[in-house]
Design a protein around this motif. Structure first.
Motif, PDB file in Angstrom:
ATOM      1  N   GLU A 167       0.811  -1.216   0.000  1.00 53.35           N
ATOM      2  CA  GLU A 167       0.000   0.000   0.000  1.00 53.35           C
ATOM      3  C   GLU A 167       0.845   1.267   0.000  1.00 53.35           C
ATOM      4  O   GLU A 167       0.582   2.205  -0.770  1.00 53.35           O
ATOM      5  CB  GLU A 167      -0.929   0.005   1.216  1.00 53.35           C
ATOM      6  N   HIS A 168       1.846   1.326   0.856  1.00 56.03           N
ATOM      7  CA  HIS A 168       2.603   2.562   1.037  1.00 56.03           C
ATOM      8  C   HIS A 168       3.893   2.620   0.211  1.00 56.03           C
ATOM      9  O   HIS A 168       4.373   3.715  -0.101  1.00 56.03           O
ATOM     10  CB  HIS A 168       2.919   2.764   2.518  1.00 56.03           C
ATOM     11  N   LEU A 169       4.460   1.462  -0.110  1.00 57.47           N
ATOM     12  CA  LEU A 169       5.694   1.452  -0.890  1.00 57.47           C
ATOM     13  C   LEU A 169       5.457   1.022  -2.335  1.00 57.47           C
ATOM     14  O   LEU A 169       6.383   1.012  -3.136  1.00 57.47           O
ATOM     15  CB  LEU A 169       6.729   0.518  -0.237  1.00 57.47           C
ATOM     16  N   ASN A 170       4.193   0.648  -2.635  1.00 56.78           N
ATOM     17  CA  ASN A 170       3.792   0.277  -3.999  1.00 56.78           C
ATOM     18  C   ASN A 170       4.576  -0.896  -4.568  1.00 56.78           C
ATOM     19  O   ASN A 170       4.882  -0.931  -5.773  1.00 56.78           O
ATOM     20  CB  ASN A 170       3.911   1.493  -4.931  1.00 56.78           C
ATOM     21  N   ALA A 171       4.922  -1.852  -3.720  1.00 52.47           N
ATOM     22  CA  ALA A 171       5.595  -3.049  -4.216  1.00 52.47           C
ATOM     23  C   ALA A 171       4.623  -3.842  -5.097  1.00 52.47           C
ATOM     24  O   ALA A 171       3.498  -4.136  -4.674  1.00 52.47           O
ATOM     25  CB  ALA A 171       6.071  -3.917  -3.057  1.00 52.47           C
ATOM     26  N   PRO A 172       5.025  -4.212  -6.317  1.00 55.50           N
ATOM     27  CA  PRO A 172       4.103  -4.877  -7.241  1.00 55.50           C
ATOM     28  C   PRO A 172       4.129  -6.405  -7.179  1.00 55.50           C
ATOM     29  O   PRO A 172       3.402  -7.055  -7.925  1.00 55.50           O
ATOM     30  CB  PRO A 172       4.606  -4.400  -8.600  1.00 55.50           C
ATOM     31  N   LEU A 173       4.988  -6.966  -6.324  1.00 57.73           N
ATOM     32  CA  LEU A 173       5.155  -8.421  -6.324  1.00 57.73           C
ATOM     33  C   LEU A 173       5.398  -8.934  -4.910  1.00 57.73           C
ATOM     34  O   LEU A 173       6.155  -8.322  -4.147  1.00 57.73           O
ATOM     35  CB  LEU A 173       6.350  -8.806  -7.212  1.00 57.73           C
ATOM     36  N   VAL A 174       4.733 -10.049  -4.574  1.00 57.26           N
ATOM     37  CA  VAL A 174       4.983 -10.748  -3.312  1.00 57.26           C
ATOM     38  C   VAL A 174       5.372 -12.180  -3.648  1.00 57.26           C
ATOM     39  O   VAL A 174       4.632 -12.882  -4.353  1.00 57.26           O
ATOM     40  CB  VAL A 174       3.740 -10.751  -2.389  1.00 57.26           C
ATOM     41  N   ALA A 237       0.742 -18.528  -0.135  1.00 61.57           N
ATOM     42  CA  ALA A 237       0.490 -17.584  -1.233  1.00 61.57           C
ATOM     43  C   ALA A 237      -1.000 -17.490  -1.535  1.00 61.57           C
ATOM     44  O   ALA A 237      -1.536 -16.389  -1.755  1.00 61.57           O
ATOM     45  CB  ALA A 237       1.269 -18.010  -2.474  1.00 61.57           C
ATOM     46  N   ALA A 238      -1.683 -18.624  -1.534  1.00 59.77           N
ATOM     47  CA  ALA A 238      -3.130 -18.629  -1.808  1.00 59.77           C
ATOM     48  C   ALA A 238      -3.889 -17.861  -0.735  1.00 59.77           C
ATOM     49  O   ALA A 238      -4.837 -17.122  -1.039  1.00 59.77           O
ATOM     50  CB  ALA A 238      -3.626 -20.060  -1.906  1.00 59.77           C
ATOM     51  N   ARG A 239      -3.504 -18.016   0.522  1.00 55.47           N
ATOM     52  CA  ARG A 239      -4.181 -17.306   1.608  1.00 55.47           C
ATOM     53  C   ARG A 239      -3.919 -15.809   1.543  1.00 55.47           C
ATOM     54  O   ARG A 239      -4.794 -14.993   1.860  1.00 55.47           O
ATOM     55  CB  ARG A 239      -3.749 -17.870   2.963  1.00 55.47           C
ATOM     56  N   LEU A 240      -2.705 -15.426   1.150  1.00 57.27           N
ATOM     57  CA  LEU A 240      -2.390 -14.009   1.063  1.00 57.27           C
ATOM     58  C   LEU A 240      -3.260 -13.294   0.030  1.00 57.27           C
ATOM     59  O   LEU A 240      -3.606 -12.113   0.205  1.00 57.27           O
ATOM     60  CB  LEU A 240      -0.915 -13.806   0.698  1.00 57.27           C
ATOM     61  N   LYS A 241      -3.632 -13.971  -1.012  1.00 56.21           N
ATOM     62  CA  LYS A 241      -4.419 -13.345  -2.074  1.00 56.21           C
ATOM     63  C   LYS A 241      -5.791 -12.883  -1.595  1.00 56.21           C
ATOM     64  O   LYS A 241      -6.388 -11.971  -2.191  1.00 56.21           O
ATOM     65  CB  LYS A 241      -4.577 -14.309  -3.245  1.00 56.21           C
ATOM     66  N   VAL A 242      -6.288 -13.494  -0.524  1.00 58.04           N
ATOM     67  CA  VAL A 242      -7.619 -13.139  -0.022  1.00 58.04           C
ATOM     68  C   VAL A 242      -7.576 -12.690   1.433  1.00 58.04           C
ATOM     69  O   VAL A 242      -8.621 -12.464   2.049  1.00 58.04           O
ATOM     70  CB  VAL A 242      -8.585 -14.341  -0.157  1.00 58.04           C
ATOM     71  N   ALA A 243      -6.371 -12.542   1.998  1.00 53.75           N
ATOM     72  CA  ALA A 243      -6.254 -12.237   3.425  1.00 53.75           C
ATOM     73  C   ALA A 243      -6.557 -10.779   3.728  1.00 53.75           C
ATOM     74  O   ALA A 243      -6.900 -10.443   4.868  1.00 53.75           O
ATOM     75  CB  ALA A 243      -4.846 -12.587   3.918  1.00 53.75           C
ATOM     76  N   ASP A 244      -6.435  -9.920   2.742  1.00 55.42           N
ATOM     77  CA  ASP A 244      -6.654  -8.492   2.974  1.00 55.42           C
ATOM     78  C   ASP A 244      -7.292  -7.878   1.734  1.00 55.42           C
ATOM     79  O   ASP A 244      -6.920  -8.206   0.604  1.00 55.42           O
ATOM     80  CB  ASP A 244      -5.324  -7.793   3.277  1.00 55.42           C
ATOM     81  N   GLY A 245      -8.252  -6.991   1.973  1.00 58.57           N
ATOM     82  CA  GLY A 245      -8.976  -6.398   0.857  1.00 58.57           C
ATOM     83  C   GLY A 245      -8.093  -5.622  -0.090  1.00 58.57           C
ATOM     84  O   GLY A 245      -8.299  -5.646  -1.312  1.00 58.57           O
ATOM     85  N   LEU A 246      -7.091  -4.939   0.442  1.00 58.72           N
ATOM     86  CA  LEU A 246      -6.196  -4.166  -0.415  1.00 58.72           C
ATOM     87  C   LEU A 246      -5.417  -5.074  -1.357  1.00 58.72           C
ATOM     88  O   LEU A 246      -5.285  -4.776  -2.554  1.00 58.72           O
ATOM     89  CB  LEU A 246      -5.231  -3.349   0.433  1.00 58.72           C
ATOM     90  N   LEU A 247      -4.905  -6.189  -0.816  1.00 60.76           N
ATOM     91  CA  LEU A 247      -4.137  -7.109  -1.668  1.00 60.76           C
ATOM     92  C   LEU A 247      -5.024  -7.675  -2.768  1.00 60.76           C
ATOM     93  O   LEU A 247      -4.618  -7.739  -3.938  1.00 60.76           O
ATOM     94  CB  LEU A 247      -3.561  -8.244  -0.817  1.00 60.76           C
ATOM     95  N   ALA A 248      -6.250  -8.077  -2.404  1.00 55.98           N
ATOM     96  CA  ALA A 248      -7.176  -8.616  -3.404  1.00 55.98           C
ATOM     97  C   ALA A 248      -7.505  -7.577  -4.466  1.00 55.98           C
ATOM     98  O   ALA A 248      -7.591  -7.887  -5.665  1.00 55.98           O
ATOM     99  CB  ALA A 248      -8.445  -9.106  -2.717  1.00 55.98           C
ATOM    100  N   GLU A 249      -7.656  -6.330  -4.036  1.00 54.73           N
ATOM    101  CA  GLU A 249      -7.967  -5.261  -4.985  1.00 54.73           C
ATOM    102  C   GLU A 249      -6.815  -5.023  -5.943  1.00 54.73           C
ATOM    103  O   GLU A 249      -7.025  -4.899  -7.165  1.00 54.73           O
ATOM    104  CB  GLU A 249      -8.277  -3.980  -4.209  1.00 54.73           C
ATOM    105  N   ARG A 250      -5.604  -4.957  -5.412  1.00 54.60           N
ATOM    106  CA  ARG A 250      -4.438  -4.729  -6.283  1.00 54.60           C
ATOM    107  C   ARG A 250      -4.259  -5.892  -7.272  1.00 54.60           C
ATOM    108  O   ARG A 250      -3.870  -5.677  -8.425  1.00 54.60           O
ATOM    109  CB  ARG A 250      -3.182  -4.571  -5.431  1.00 54.60           C
ATOM    110  N   ILE A 251      -4.513  -7.103  -6.800  1.00 56.41           N
ATOM    111  CA  ILE A 251      -4.396  -8.260  -7.700  1.00 56.41           C
ATOM    112  C   ILE A 251      -5.431  -8.157  -8.809  1.00 56.41           C
ATOM    113  O   ILE A 251      -5.127  -8.392  -9.994  1.00 56.41           O
ATOM    114  CB  ILE A 251      -4.573  -9.573  -6.910  1.00 56.41           C
ATOM    115  N   GLU A 253      -6.741  -5.546 -10.070  1.00 60.97           N
ATOM    116  CA  GLU A 253      -6.396  -4.456 -10.978  1.00 60.97           C
ATOM    117  C   GLU A 253      -5.150  -4.755 -11.812  1.00 60.97           C
ATOM    118  O   GLU A 253      -4.778  -3.963 -12.674  1.00 60.97           O
ATOM    119  CB  GLU A 253      -6.159  -3.167 -10.180  1.00 60.97           C
ATOM    120  N   GLY A 254      -4.503  -5.874 -11.515  1.00 52.69           N
ATOM    121  CA  GLY A 254      -3.286  -6.220 -12.245  1.00 52.69           C
ATOM    122  C   GLY A 254      -2.061  -5.489 -11.760  1.00 52.69           C
ATOM    123  O   GLY A 254      -1.006  -5.517 -12.406  1.00 52.69           O
ATOM    124  N   ARG A 255      -2.165  -4.838 -10.593  1.00 57.20           N
ATOM    125  CA  ARG A 255      -1.042  -4.059 -10.058  1.00 57.20           C
ATOM    126  C   ARG A 255      -0.203  -4.866  -9.076  1.00 57.20           C
ATOM    127  O   ARG A 255       0.830  -4.389  -8.604  1.00 57.20           O
ATOM    128  CB  ARG A 255      -1.582  -2.808  -9.359  1.00 57.20           C
TER     129      ARG A 255
END
Length: 274
Positions: A167-174, A237-251, A253-255
């Motif tokens: 969110e704050h550092l705009n990292a595009p990859l986990v 990795a699968a849990r992270l994709k849905v663990a937080d609304g921001l992460l799900a939103e960025r995914i 959006e393709g960001r």
């Protein structure tokens, strides 16, 4: 005869020749020609010493380098999730071939990082000392945001760290990174298959890994530990994709991209699931 202490003191003071002559009973009188030459020599030494002291007094100390202003530093261009993944793959290829090109950051880079950070990837990794993300991906200071715990699991605190980086550092990859011969996963396997007893914090460490062990065990692999290692990072990795609304939103959006991977201790190669 003069004592040894006097002779050594004279030698140390820089007047060895006249004192040695005096000790041998051949001290030149200042009234003789030889004495006048000696007096002139001593006077010349004193003059040279004064000139040297004056010169040294005029030497200025080294000045500290001027600080690099933030305006002088050009911020790195942001990259896409796929570009970030490509950089990690390329970096690991370099490292696994023994050609790591890491160089210590210079003053400009240190000044830039003091003003802020823009890591191009988040690495969720194991605490194992042999799996340092900056090394195995041939990255440098400020390029990776690293969250490490034995077994590559993610607690609420770890999730908060990941969300902050996105969110704050705009990292595009986990990247959730496991590795071969992981001791934490091996302990979870022992608990699941041999009813090994762990106490306190050690048990809490392996509990999040047990579901991956049970799932891998159902497939009856030849190497349960290795299968559980891969399953564990895929599950995280699968849990992270849905663990937080921001992460799900960025995914969506393709960001942002969240992938799993495993590092082989023997070959130094990282196998990505994407």
């Amino acid at each position: 005869m003069v004592s040894r202490r006097i002779l050594l003191g004279a030698l140390a003071s820089g007047f060895a020749a006249p004192v040695m002559a005096w000790a041998e009973g051949d001290a030149p009188s200042i009234l003789t020609r030889k004495g006048r030459r000696t007096r002139r020599a001593l006077k010349t030494q004193a003059t040279d010493k004064a000139a040297l002291d004056k010169a040294l007094g005029q030497v200025k100390p080294l000045e500290a380098p001027e600080p690099v202003e933030a305006a002088q530093v050009v911020a790195p261009q942001r990259v896409s999730p796929d570009e970030a993944l490509g950089r990690l793959k390329q970096g690991n290829t370099i490292f696994s071939r023994g050609g790591a090109s890491i160089a210590l950051p210079g003053a400009a880079r240190i000044a830039e990082l003091a003003a802020g950070q823009q890591p191009f990837a988040v690495i969720v990794g194991c605490s194992d000392s042999r799996v340092a993300p900056e090394l195995i991906f041939d990255c440098n200071l400020g390029e990776l945001f690293v969250v490490r715990v034995a077994g590559s699991t993610v607690s609420q605190e770890g999730l908060g760290s990941i969300v902050y980086a996105v969110e704050h550092l705009n990292a595009p990859l986990v990247v959730v990174l496991g590795h071969s011969q992981c001791g934490a996963v091996g302990a979870a396997v022992d608990v699941a298959t041999r009813h090994a007893e762990l106490h306190g914090a050690l048990l809490n460490m392996v509990l999040p890994i047990l579901p991956a062990v049970m799932e891998a065990q159902d497939r009856h692999p030849a190497d349960l530990q290795d299968a559980a290692i891969h399953q564990n990072v895929r599950d995280v990795a699968a849990r992270l994709k849905v663990a937080d609304g921001l992460l799900a939103e960025r995914i969506g959006e393709g960001r942002l991209k969240v992938v799993s991977a495993c590092y082989n201790l023997a070959t130094a190669q990282v196998e990505f699931d994407a």
